[in-house]
Structure formats: C-alpha cells, structure tokens
Scaffold this active site. Structure first.
Site, PDB file in Angstrom:
ATOM      1  N   THR A 204       0.839  -1.198   0.000  1.00  0.00           N
ATOM      2  CA  THR A 204       0.000   0.000   0.000  1.00  0.00           C
ATOM      3  C   THR A 204       0.875   1.249   0.000  1.00  0.00           C
ATOM      4  O   THR A 204       1.966   1.246   0.556  1.00  0.00           O
ATOM      5  CB  THR A 204      -0.873  -0.018   1.267  1.00  0.00           C
ATOM      6  OG1 THR A 204      -1.765  -1.125   1.199  1.00  0.00           O
ATOM      7  CG2 THR A 204      -1.661   1.260   1.438  1.00  0.00           C
ATOM      8  N   VAL A 233     -12.513  -5.747   1.196  1.00  0.00           N
ATOM      9  CA  VAL A 233     -11.996  -4.391   1.321  1.00  0.00           C
ATOM     10  C   VAL A 233     -11.202  -4.314   2.609  1.00  0.00           C
ATOM     11  O   VAL A 233     -11.660  -4.779   3.661  1.00  0.00           O
ATOM     12  CB  VAL A 233     -13.136  -3.348   1.341  1.00  0.00           C
ATOM     13  CG1 VAL A 233     -12.578  -1.948   1.594  1.00  0.00           C
ATOM     14  CG2 VAL A 233     -13.899  -3.372   0.023  1.00  0.00           C
ATOM     15  N   ASP A 235      -8.274  -1.865   5.103  1.00  0.00           N
ATOM     16  CA  ASP A 235      -8.349  -0.642   5.922  1.00  0.00           C
ATOM     17  C   ASP A 235      -8.090   0.633   5.145  1.00  0.00           C
ATOM     18  O   ASP A 235      -8.491   1.713   5.584  1.00  0.00           O
ATOM     19  CB  ASP A 235      -7.356  -0.728   7.076  1.00  0.00           C
ATOM     20  CG  ASP A 235      -5.911  -0.742   6.581  1.00  0.00           C
ATOM     21  OD1 ASP A 235      -5.584  -1.629   5.769  1.00  0.00           O
ATOM     22  OD2 ASP A 235      -5.114   0.113   6.990  1.00  0.00           O
ATOM     23  N   GLY A 258      -4.947  -5.374   6.820  1.00  0.00           N
ATOM     24  CA  GLY A 258      -6.065  -4.458   6.954  1.00  0.00           C
ATOM     25  C   GLY A 258      -7.110  -4.853   7.967  1.00  0.00           C
ATOM     26  O   GLY A 258      -7.672  -3.990   8.660  1.00  0.00           O
TER      27      GLY A 258
END
Length: 338
Positions: A204, A233, A235, A258
């Site tokens: 990320t 999905v 974080d 996440g």
C-alpha cells in the site's frame, strides 16, 4: 475520575517506554519541520532479498513522490494538494501495490481502494473496489469535495468518476505480467505464501503532509491483498482505520494487515492517544503499532505527522518503504528496519 485518567496515562507512557527500543521513526537531525512523509508499504523487506538495482528503483520512486509533493507545498499548495501529488506518483509506478502494479483478485483483475482526509475540516473521501479509474486518490478527493458522501464503491464510484471527468483506463492497464505469475503460483500452492510476495505483502502507498497554513492531510491507496475474494476491502479506504487527519493531533496513513487495522481503528487510536492521553506522535504511533496491533497478532506500520512538523514512521515488520522531506527540502529515504 481524575485518578483513573492518571492511571491510564501512566500505563500508556509505560507501554511506549517498554517498546521504545523497537520503534522505527525519524525526525530531521537539524530539528527542521517535516512537511511531507510517504510510504510504499511494509513487509518482509531485507537487504539479502533486495538487489542493488531494485533498491535504487524504490528509492528513486519515493524521491520522485517526495519531490512532487514538496514542489506543491513550495508553490503555496495545500497539504491535500501535496498528498495527492505524492500518491499519484506512487500509483503510476509499477513498483507498488497501488494503481498500476496492484496485486490481483482471485479472478485475476485489479480492484483498487483509496481514501483522503482533511485535517482542518475533518472532511474525508474514499473509494473501494474500483477497476477503471487510473488514479483512485483523485477519485477519493472528488468524493470528498464534490459529493455529500464519504465512500463510494464499485460501479457507482466509477460512474461518479466518469461524471467528474477523471481519466478511465481498461483494467488491463493496472496488471503486470509478474502479478499474473504471482497469482498463478499462489493458486498452485493453495494460497500459501509465495516467496517473492513477502516484500510486497503490504505494498500500500500513502502520504501525510503539513502545509504553510498549518493544516494537515492524509491519503492512502492500495490494490489490497493478492488473491482476495468476495469483494474484500481492507483498511486503506476506511477513515479511522487506514487513514486519518486532525489538525488537533496528527495525520496518519497505514499499511499492513487491513483486518487488524480495521478492528483496532489504528489511525484513530493514534489521534486519540495524542488528544486524550497527551502522548507525542512518536509515543502514540508506537503504542498503537507495538502495543495494540502487535498484541492482536497483526503486522504493518504507519507514517504520522503532527501539527508541529514532527514525523513518526513506526512498523513491526522487517522493513517499510518510507521517506520524508523537511521544510528546507532535505529528503531522507529509508527501507530497512535499521
């Protein structure tokens, strides 16, 4: 009640003292204010796994992102402008798990998430599961500024992007041959760990900035995790988990597993520790990462920047691609724990 507050504060300070030896953070040696910090993900990043050529590529990309964001700040742009400028560079680079070069879903497509937050107003925008928006961070900002919403997902987010005139590309634009090969190998090993994926596990990207007006901003962008299913999905697009900014405390962008960052609301926890327990940005980030996250069994890290220009870059993995630039334009880039 006062005694209880003092007890809690004391426990938090003790925790940060105990974990101080494991903290990886940096501030400029000349005490100049940091104005921009970026990261390109945390994971198993060690010198013995990195070729000199590859390391130089990462350093060059991080430098380009820092220079782009700093140029915006020097020209009088806002912290939001600087965050977007820096993250766009990283989204366009094939080196990171964001934008072009993102990891793939189990179906072999790229699904992208991003978020941004304004520390002055506490306004925020986020998108999740988009497949055709070239720069998701731009769309996250449009959601914040041109819609009454905070988060848009999937096809609806892409329809909004088209209405806003953002650049759309085929999903194939994001997909690199090496990502297809990584997914193939992962499926062959029944979702087991693929060695070359370790250093990209949480690739990320994110940025936090402080502008000349005293305002903070934070942004994060990602492709998620390799082989994700069921519309997963993480974080990164969730305000309070992977991204948060508040002029009263600091701006944070996270990278890591996440699910853990969501469950602990790590980004917001750092802000809360500063606002309500009186911790510094370094202490608060250390308490959240080496305390809360580590106790839960999660891995990853954060970059954080407070309103006084003090930066923290804290992680519990072997490395994190990261760097910062101070108010004089001095750039520092780091990759490994040391």
């Amino acid at each position: 009640m006062q005694a209880f507050k003092l007890l809690i504060t004391g426990m938090l300070l003790l925790l940060t003292a105990e974990t101080a030896s494991n903290v990886s953070y940096a501030t400029p040696a000349d005490t100049a204010r940091v104005v921009l910090v970026v990261h390109g993900g945390a994971g198993t990043i060690t010198r013995d796994r990195m070729t000199p050529e590859r390391e130089q590529q990462y350093r060059a990309a991080l430098r380009e992102a820092l220079e782009a964001g700093y140029r915006v700040l020097q020209e009088g742009g806002t912290s939001l402008d600087a965050v977007v400028a820096a993250i766009r560079i990283l989204e366009d680079s094939p080196l990171f798990n964001a934008g072009r070069g993102a990891v793939l879903t189990s179906e072999g497509t790229a699904e992208l998430d991003a978020s941004i937050m304004d520390g002055r107003t506490l306004q925020a925008g986020a998108v999740a599961g988009v497949k055709t928006v070239k720069n998701p961070i731009l769309l996250a900002r449009r959601v914040m500024e041109a819609s009454p919403h905070v988060m848009l997902i999937g096809r609806g987010a892409e329809t909004f992007a088209q209405e806003q005139g953002l650049e759309l590309v085929p999903n194939e634009y994001f997909i690199l041959p090496e990502r297809r090969e990584q997914l193939r190998r992962m499926k062959e090993q029944r979702m087991g760990a693929v060695p070359e994926l370790q250093e990209h596990a949480y690739g990320t990207v994110g940025a936090v900035a402080l502008d000349r007006y005293g305002n903070l901003a934070a942004g994060t962008s990602t492709g998620g995790i390799m082989g994700k299913r069921f519309g997963r999905v993480g974080d990164s697009p969730i305000i309070g988990a992977g991204t948060y900014a508040d002029n009263a405390a600091c701006a944070i962008s996270a990278t890591g597993q996440g699910e853990y960052f969501i469950r602990a609301a790590i980004a917001h926890e750092i802000v809360s520790l500063m606002k309500y327990a009186g911790l510094t940005v370094e202490q608060a980030a250390a308490a959240a990462i080496h305390g809360t996250l580590t106790r839960m069994g999660g891995t990853g890290g954060v970059i954080a920047l407070d309103r006084n220009g003090r930066a923290a870059m804290v992680f519990n993995t072997e490395g994190m691609y990261r760097g910062y630039v101070d108010e004089h334009g001095h750039i520092t880039i780091q990759i490994y724990r040391d």
